[in-house]
Design a protein around this motif. Structure first.
Motif, PDB file in Angstrom:
ATOM      1  N   UNK A 247     -14.159   4.367  18.461  1.00 12.02           N
ATOM      2  CA  UNK A 247     -15.219   3.914  17.561  1.00 12.02           C
ATOM      3  C   UNK A 247     -16.420   3.399  18.361  1.00 12.02           C
ATOM      4  N   UNK A 248     -16.161   2.626  19.421  1.00 17.23           N
ATOM      5  CA  UNK A 248     -17.272   2.096  20.217  1.00 17.23           C
ATOM      6  C   UNK A 248     -18.034   3.239  20.880  1.00 17.23           C
ATOM      7  N   UNK A 249     -17.317   4.269  21.330  1.00 12.75           N
ATOM      8  CA  UNK A 249     -17.994   5.446  21.881  1.00 12.75           C
ATOM      9  C   UNK A 249     -18.961   6.033  20.848  1.00 12.75           C
ATOM     10  N   UNK A 250     -18.493   6.181  19.606  1.00 11.91           N
ATOM     11  CA  UNK A 250     -19.335   6.733  18.541  1.00 11.91           C
ATOM     12  C   UNK A 250     -20.533   5.841  18.267  1.00 11.91           C
ATOM     13  N   UNK A 251     -20.322   4.535  18.275  1.00 11.00           N
ATOM     14  CA  UNK A 251     -21.417   3.621  17.984  1.00 11.00           C
ATOM     15  C   UNK A 251     -22.458   3.624  19.105  1.00 11.00           C
ATOM     16  N   UNK A 252     -22.007   3.779  20.329  1.00  8.42           N
ATOM     17  CA  UNK A 252     -22.965   3.868  21.434  1.00  8.42           C
ATOM     18  C   UNK A 252     -23.781   5.152  21.326  1.00  8.42           C
ATOM     19  N   UNK A 253     -23.138   6.235  20.921  1.00 11.50           N
ATOM     20  CA  UNK A 253     -23.873   7.478  20.711  1.00 11.50           C
ATOM     21  C   UNK A 253     -24.848   7.355  19.548  1.00 11.50           C
ATOM     22  N   UNK A 259     -28.178  -1.879  24.449  1.00  8.02           N
ATOM     23  CA  UNK A 259     -26.985  -2.412  25.114  1.00  8.02           C
ATOM     24  C   UNK A 259     -26.062  -3.035  24.065  1.00  8.02           C
ATOM     25  N   UNK A 260     -24.793  -3.226  24.413  1.00  9.63           N
ATOM     26  CA  UNK A 260     -23.801  -3.717  23.462  1.00  9.63           C
ATOM     27  C   UNK A 260     -23.178  -5.023  23.946  1.00  9.63           C
ATOM     28  N   UNK A 261     -23.038  -5.955  23.010  1.00 10.67           N
ATOM     29  CA  UNK A 261     -22.285  -7.195  23.228  1.00 10.67           C
ATOM     30  C   UNK A 261     -20.968  -7.020  22.481  1.00 10.67           C
ATOM     31  N   UNK A 262     -19.843  -7.071  23.211  1.00  6.71           N
ATOM     32  CA  UNK A 262     -18.531  -6.823  22.638  1.00  6.71           C
ATOM     33  C   UNK A 262     -17.775  -8.139  22.480  1.00  6.71           C
ATOM     34  N   UNK A 263     -17.289  -8.393  21.274  1.00  5.96           N
ATOM     35  CA  UNK A 263     -16.598  -9.639  20.946  1.00  5.96           C
ATOM     36  C   UNK A 263     -15.163  -9.309  20.556  1.00  5.96           C
ATOM     37  N   UNK A 275     -13.137  -2.850  29.083  1.00  6.84           N
ATOM     38  CA  UNK A 275     -13.365  -2.415  30.459  1.00  6.84           C
ATOM     39  C   UNK A 275     -13.411  -0.894  30.533  1.00  6.84           C
ATOM     40  N   UNK A 276     -12.546  -0.226  29.781  1.00  5.16           N
ATOM     41  CA  UNK A 276     -12.545   1.239  29.758  1.00  5.16           C
ATOM     42  C   UNK A 276     -13.837   1.766  29.137  1.00  5.16           C
ATOM     43  N   UNK A 277     -14.308   1.100  28.073  1.00  4.80           N
ATOM     44  CA  UNK A 277     -15.578   1.493  27.461  1.00  4.80           C
ATOM     45  C   UNK A 277     -16.719   1.347  28.471  1.00  4.80           C
ATOM     46  N   UNK A 278     -16.741   0.214  29.169  1.00  7.11           N
ATOM     47  CA  UNK A 278     -17.810  -0.029  30.133  1.00  7.11           C
ATOM     48  C   UNK A 278     -17.791   1.005  31.257  1.00  7.11           C
ATOM     49  N   UNK A 279     -16.604   1.437  31.663  1.00 14.91           N
ATOM     50  CA  UNK A 279     -16.508   2.447  32.714  1.00 14.91           C
ATOM     51  C   UNK A 279     -17.025   3.802  32.231  1.00 14.91           C
ATOM     52  N   UNK A 280     -16.805   4.101  30.942  1.00 14.58           N
ATOM     53  CA  UNK A 280     -17.288   5.372  30.392  1.00 14.58           C
ATOM     54  C   UNK A 280     -18.789   5.349  30.136  1.00 14.58           C
ATOM     55  N   UNK A 281     -19.343   4.144  29.940  1.00 15.22           N
ATOM     56  CA  UNK A 281     -20.766   4.016  29.588  1.00 15.22           C
ATOM     57  C   UNK A 281     -21.432   3.004  30.525  1.00 15.22           C
ATOM     58  N   UNK A 282     -21.642   3.378  31.776  1.00 15.91           N
ATOM     59  CA  UNK A 282     -22.226   2.428  32.736  1.00 15.91           C
ATOM     60  C   UNK A 282     -23.564   1.873  32.248  1.00 15.91           C
ATOM     61  N   UNK A 283     -23.697   0.558  32.362  1.00 15.95           N
ATOM     62  CA  UNK A 283     -24.938  -0.101  32.003  1.00 15.95           C
ATOM     63  C   UNK A 283     -25.122  -0.385  30.531  1.00 15.95           C
TER      64      UNK A 283
END
Length: 337
Positions: A247-253, A259-263, A275-283
């Protein structure tokens, strides 16, 4: 819920539907469109919902006991889905066909609307208006929040406690953390920044959660829940991490410039998922905030996030973060021309 239990529910649901499907009553009137909160991409508004033959909305009363709550919550899962129905948005000239579980997504062409828009839809005589959140062009970030033990007290890390809390509570008795209400309001900046809720709870709880959040004063935001996967074409539900990360991947797209703040919390491996999301979407991940719940945060995942330069908060409550945000706001006001 654990993946094994969800797969068991999926298999049981398929058997029950197969056994009792021939005895389902013939629908006498028009179906009902269950309304979900939609969101936007750079190309479309995504209006979402589900078509059912009927829709139960049990009303909880103050002081209602756990067994009555249990019966009311279970009734939310006794749905009669309407498959292969055409849902249309006449004003926009688009349509979609419901899948075997009654779900549909309508891709509405973009317009100049901002904030919350509504899409009028109809299906076999049923009518509804589907809300869609349209990001503000002045948004500075997007916020994704977990629900269980991040926003509401659940005990999701303990399966028996999770089930008991979820199934025997009601909209009057479930506890929404007041500091979560304040934190998400601060991060939203009065609607300037889009907020999204992601949970492994089933879609059957959408209206319950929406009502609970509204009652507590939480910021209004689209929910991304999970299908239990009991249809014949379903392989079964994905894991908590696969669902949330996807879902986060879709929302970033859908929000490519933000940028995203994850809670989240430490009860269901949110640190590792983020951490896996951050690795897939650097920055793309600006900050991670975790409420301590049930178990210690995964030190390796937290270290991985910090190694990427991402600030990570590990908090018993959001009080210190709220104080930090208030101080930054005062500093900005003091330096403003």
């Amino acid at each position: 819920m654990k993946r094994g239990l969800l797969r068991l529910l999926a298999r049981t649901g398929r058997r029950l539907e197969s056994a009792f499907g021939p005895f389902e009553p013939v629908r006498a009137g028009p179906p009902v469109i269950e309304v979900y909160l939609g969101y936007a991409t750079p190309d479309h508004w995504i209006a979402r919902g589900r078509v059912l033959s009927r829709l139960k909305r049990p009303q909880a009363r103050h002081g209602q006991g756990p067994w009555r709550n249990l019966l009311q919550m279970l009734s939310l899962f006794l749905t009669d889905e309407v498959a292969e129905v055409t849902v249309t948005a006449p004003a926009h000239g688009v349509s979609a066909i419901t899948d075997e579980e009654g779900y549909f997504n309508l891709l509405i062409p973009q317009s100049d609307a901002r904030g919350w828009a509504e899409v009028a839809v109809e299906a076999e005589g049923a009518h509804a208006r589907l809300p869609v959140q349209i990001p503000n062009p002045r948004a500075r970030m997007a916020v994704v929040s977990d629900i269980d033990d991040t926003v509401i007290a659940t005990g999701a890390w303990n399966l028996p406690r999770n089930l008991w809390t979820t199934l025997t509570g009601n909209i009057q008795s479930r506890h929404v953390f007041p500091d979560a209400v304040e934190l998400l309001a601060r991060l939203s900046e009065a609607g300037r920044n889009p907020v999204f809720f992601v949970s492994s709870s089933p879609w059957n709880l959408h209206a319950f959660l929406e009502g609970l959040f509204a009652r507590a004063g939480l910021v209004r935001a689209p929910l991304f829940l999970r299908d239990l996967g009991i249809g014949e074409l379903q392989e079964g539900p994905t894991s908590h991490g696969e669902h949330k990360g996807g879902v986060i991947d879709r929302l970033m797209a859908a929000n490519p410039g933000l940028p995203f703040w994850l809670v989240g919390d430490t009860g269901q491996h949110d640190a590792a998922i983020y951490a896996a999301v951050a690795a897939r979407h650097p920055g793309r991940v600006r900050r991670v905030t975790l409420r301590r719940a049930g178990r210690a945060a995964e030190a390796g995942a937290v270290a991985e996030l910090r190694a990427q330069g991402i600030p990570v908060d590990l908090l018993d409550d959001y009080g210190p973060l709220l104080s930090e945000l208030a101080e930054k706001k005062r500093e900005l006001r003091a330096t403003a021309p």
